[in-house]
Scaffold this motif. Structure first.
Motif, mmCIF file in Angstrom:
data_model
loop_
_atom_site.group_PDB
_atom_site.id
_atom_site.type_symbol
_atom_site.label_atom_id
_atom_site.label_comp_id
_atom_site.label_asym_id
_atom_site.label_seq_id
_atom_site.Cartn_x
_atom_site.Cartn_y
_atom_site.Cartn_z
ATOM 1 N N ALA A 66 0.821 -1.221 0.000
ATOM 2 C CA ALA A 66 0.000 0.000 0.000
ATOM 3 C C ALA A 66 0.852 1.267 0.000
ATOM 4 O O ALA A 66 0.321 2.370 -0.089
ATOM 5 N N ASP A 67 2.180 1.123 0.115
ATOM 6 C CA ASP A 67 3.035 2.312 0.147
ATOM 7 C C ASP A 67 3.554 2.696 -1.234
ATOM 8 O O ASP A 67 3.746 3.864 -1.528
ATOM 9 N N ALA A 70 -0.110 1.177 -6.674
ATOM 10 C CA ALA A 70 -1.469 1.741 -6.747
ATOM 11 C C ALA A 70 -2.541 0.691 -6.429
ATOM 12 O O ALA A 70 -3.541 0.998 -5.772
ATOM 13 N N LEU A 73 -2.553 0.091 -2.726
ATOM 14 C CA LEU A 73 -3.269 1.192 -2.068
ATOM 15 C C LEU A 73 -4.783 0.987 -2.183
ATOM 16 O O LEU A 73 -5.526 1.190 -1.220
ATOM 17 N N THR A 389 -7.196 9.796 -4.015
ATOM 18 C CA THR A 389 -7.281 8.425 -3.519
ATOM 19 C C THR A 389 -7.304 7.461 -4.709
ATOM 20 O O THR A 389 -7.624 7.852 -5.834
ATOM 21 N N ALA A 390 -6.992 6.184 -4.436
ATOM 22 C CA ALA A 390 -7.025 5.197 -5.525
ATOM 23 C C ALA A 390 -8.458 5.023 -6.022
ATOM 24 O O ALA A 390 -8.703 4.913 -7.232
ATOM 25 N N LYS A 429 6.061 7.773 -5.351
ATOM 26 C CA LYS A 429 4.994 6.797 -5.086
ATOM 27 C C LYS A 429 4.572 6.843 -3.614
ATOM 28 O O LYS A 429 3.386 6.852 -3.290
ATOM 29 N N GLU A 430 5.600 6.918 -2.726
ATOM 30 C CA GLU A 430 5.257 6.972 -1.301
ATOM 31 C C GLU A 430 4.543 8.279 -0.951
ATOM 32 O O GLU A 430 3.631 8.293 -0.131
ATOM 33 N N THR A 433 0.936 7.819 -2.053
ATOM 34 C CA THR A 433 0.105 6.948 -1.212
ATOM 35 C C THR A 433 -0.169 7.610 0.138
ATOM 36 O O THR A 433 -1.248 7.458 0.688
ATOM 37 N N SER A 434 0.811 8.389 0.659
ATOM 38 C CA SER A 434 0.478 9.016 1.949
ATOM 39 C C SER A 434 -0.507 10.169 1.733
ATOM 40 O O SER A 434 -1.394 10.384 2.564
ATOM 41 N N ARG A 437 -3.874 8.468 1.619
ATOM 42 C CA ARG A 437 -4.402 8.045 2.930
ATOM 43 C C ARG A 437 -5.015 9.226 3.679
ATOM 44 O O ARG A 437 -6.085 9.118 4.272
#
Ligand code: FAD
Length: 450
Positions: A66-67, A70, A73, A389-390, A429-430, A433-434, A437
Motif C-alpha cells: 500500500a506504500d 497503486a 493502495l 485516492t485510488a 509513489k510513497e 500513497t500518503s 491516505r
C-alpha cells in the motif's frame, strides 16, 4: 419477508463487482436481489463453477504493497470501507510474496456463504435478458455478459454491439521516457482541429538496423494464443496486432504505424528510417500510449522488445498491449459521476463493464456503485472520493472525462492520480500513497453523521 421479491435494489451479475455492490448495500440496511445466471443452466465461456466471485484466470489480486503500489493502495482503501472481497481474500490467502493471492475455491465459497447468510440479500439463480425498465438496478455482468442482455444494454447505450475484440496498445508513464532521444512533433507539423503548436506527439526515431531488429523481434516474440471461444468474435482489420502486420513484409510497418514521413528529427534535420509515436493518454499528460501498437505478444516479450525502442529503454508501463473479447460501455459519455446511466438514472453500472480492468478494480467500482445507490436511497448524498485516492483516481478514469474519444479499459495506476511534480521521482509513489491516505481519511470523516 420473501427475500427474493421484497428488495429495494436489483443487482445483476454475481461476479467481483456485483457481490461487492450487494454487500455494501446490505450492510447499509438495504434489501438486495442478486441475480446470477450460473447455477441456472447458463455459463460464460471462461467461468467453470457456480460460485459467486469466481476468479476466471489468475488467482492473484496483485501487489498488496500500500506504500508503493497503486493496486496495493486500492486494497487498503477497500479494507477501510469494509470490502467483502478484501475480507474474504484474507482467510483464502496463499503464499505469494508481496502479492495478495488466494485459493480461488476457498475465496469464492467465502463470498458465496457471506451473501447467502446475509439477512438483506437474496441470491437468485436466474439469467436476466433485458434491462429493467424501473426499480433501482446495478448491472455488473462483466466482460462476458450474456448476449441478450448485452444487446439490450447496447440499445439503451446507443451502441450497435458491445462484444468485440478490445484492441489495447501499451500505455507508459511519461517520466520514464528519455526525452533527450525523442522529440515532440506532429506529422508535417500539422496543427490539429483543437489548435496548439503542431507538437502533440512524442516521436522515437529508429535507424535501419534498429528497425529491422525490431521487426524481427515482433515476428519471433512469444504470442498469446487465441482461445477457441475468442475465434467466434468478429475480428476487425482496424485492430490488427502489430506482429501480424510485421509478418506481412519487412516494409509494412514503415508504411503503417511506424511511418517516418513528415517527421523531421531536430538532431539530424531529416526523417529517421522509422518512428514510434506516442500520444497523450490522459488530461494531465502523465500517461502516453504507443500509437497502433495493439499486440498479442506475451507481456514479458512486450517489455523486453519495446525497451529496445530509442528513448524507451527505461519505459515503465501502466498497461501492456492485448487483444481479447471484452464487453464495456463508453462510461465517460454515458454515466454520471455516481455511475448512473444518464438516459435511465435508475440503472447503475459496475465492474469491468464500466471500463475498469482487473478483479480488484471491478470490485472497487462495485463497492462505489453499492455505496452511491445506498446513499441515494437513504437520502444522504455521497460525495465522490477525492481524486488523490485510488478509488477516486479509478472513478475519475471511468466517469471523469466526457470528451474522451477512444475510451479503453485500464487498471488502477499512479498515472491516473493528480501529478506530484515537486517531489523527487524516487519518493513520488510513497508521497502519493500518503497523500491518498490523508485524503481518504478526510473523506471518511466527512461521511460520519454529525
Ligand atoms: C478470460 C478472462 C480472463 C481474465 N483474467 C483476469 C486476471 O487474470 N486477473 C484480473 O485481475 N482480471 C482478469 N480479467 C478481467 C476482469 O477483471 C475479470 O473478468 C473480473 O472478473 C471482472 O469482474 P466483473 O464483476 O465485472 O465481472 P465477472 O466477475 O465476470 O462477473 C459477472 C457475472 O455476471 C454473470 N452474468 C453475465 N451475464 C448475466 C446475465 N444476463 N444475467 C445474470 N448474470 C449474468 C456472470 O455469470 C458472472 O458471474 C479477465 C477477464 C477475462 C474475460
Amino acid at each position: 419477508m420473501d427475500k427474493a421479491t421484497d428488495h429495494q435494489v436489483h443487482v445483476i451479475g454475481g461476479g467481483l463487482a456485483g457481490t461487492e455492490a450487494a454487500w455494501q448495500l446490505a450492510q447499509a440496511g438495504i434489501k438486495v436481489r442478486l441475480s446470477e445466471m450460473r447455477g441456472a443452466g447458463d455459463m460464460t465461456p471462461a467461468h467453470q463453477t457456480d460460485g459467486l466471485a469466481e476468479l476466471v484466470c489468475s488467482n492473484s489480486f496483485r501487489s498488496d504493497d500500500a506504500d508503493k503500489n497503486a493496486v496495493g493502495l486500492l486494497h487498503q482503501e477497500m479494507r477501510r470501507l469494509g470490502s467483502l472481497i478484501m475480507t474474504q481474500a484474507e482467510p483464502a490467502k496463499v503464499p505469494a510474496g508481496s502479492a495478495l493471492a488466494v485459493d480461488r475455491d476457498v475465496f469464492s465459497q467465502g463470498v458465496t456463504r457471506a451473501l447467502a447468510e446475509h439477512p438483506n440479500v437474496a441470491v437468485v439463480r436466474e439469467r436476466v435478458d433485458t434491462l429493467p425498465t424501473s426499480g433501482m438496478t446495478i448491472i455488473a455482468t462483466g466482460p462476458l455478459t450474456a448476449p441478450a442482455l448485452a444487446a439490450s444494454i447496447g440499445q439503451a447505450a446507443g451502441m450497435d454491439h458491445l462484444a468485440f475484440f478490445d484492441a489495447i496498445a501499451p500505455v507508459l508513464h511519461y517520466d520514464s521516457i528519455d526525452m533527450d532521444k525523442c522529440w515532440m512533433a506532429n506529422r508535417w507539423d500539422k496543427i490539429g482541429p483543437g489548435g496548439g503548436e503542431g507538437k502533440d506527439y512524442i516521436n522515437c526515431p529508429m535507424n535501419r538496423e534498429q528497425y529491422q531488429a525490431f521487426v524481427q523481434g515482433l515476428i519471433d516474440g512469444e504470442k498469446t494464443e487465441f482461445k477457441e471461444w475468442e475465434t467466434n468474435t468478429p475480428y476487425f482489420e482496424g485492430c490488427m496486432p502489430i506482429e501480424v502486420m510485421a509478418s506481412r513484409g519487412p516494409e509494412t510497418l514503415r508504411h503503417g504505424p511506424m511511418k517516418p514521413m513528415g517527421l523531421d528529427d531536430p538532431r539530424t534535420g531529416r526523417w529517421p528510417y522509422a518512428v514510434v509515436q506516442l500520444r497523450q493518454d490522459n488530461a494531465s499528460g502523465t500517461l502516453w500510449n504507443m500509437v497502433g501498437f495493439q499486440t498479442k505478444l506475451k507481456h514479458g516479450a512486450q517489455v523486453e522488445l519495446f525497451r529496445t525502442i530509442p528513448g524507451l529503454e527505461k519505459a515503465e508501463f501502466a498497461r501492456l498491449g492485448g487483444l481479447h473479447r471484452n464487453t464495456f460501455i463508453q462510461s465517460p459519455k454515458l454515466l454520471d459521476p455516481t455511475l448512473r446511466l444518464k438516459s435511465a438514472p435508475h440503472i447503475r453500472f459496475a465492474g469491468q463493464m464500466t471500463g475498469c480492468e482487473g478483479y480488484v478494480e471491478s470490485a472497487a467500482i462495485g463497492l462505489l456503485a453499492g455505496r452511491f445507490a445506498a446513499a441515494e436511497l437513504l437520502g444522504q448524498p455521497l460525495p465522490a472520493p477525492p481524486p488523490e485516492t485510488a478509488l477516486g483516481a479509478l472513478l475519475g478514469h471511468v466517469t471523469g472525462n466526457e470528451a474522451t474519444a477512444d475510451y479503453q479499459p485500464m487498471n488502477v495506476n499512479f498515472g491516473l492520480f493528480p501529478p506530484l511534480e515537486d517531489v523527487k521521482k524516487k519518493q513520488r509513489k510513497e508521497a502519493m500513497t500518503s497523500r491518498a491516505r490523508a485524503a481518504l481519511g478526510q473523506w471518511l470523516g466527512e461521511l460520519q453523521p454529525a
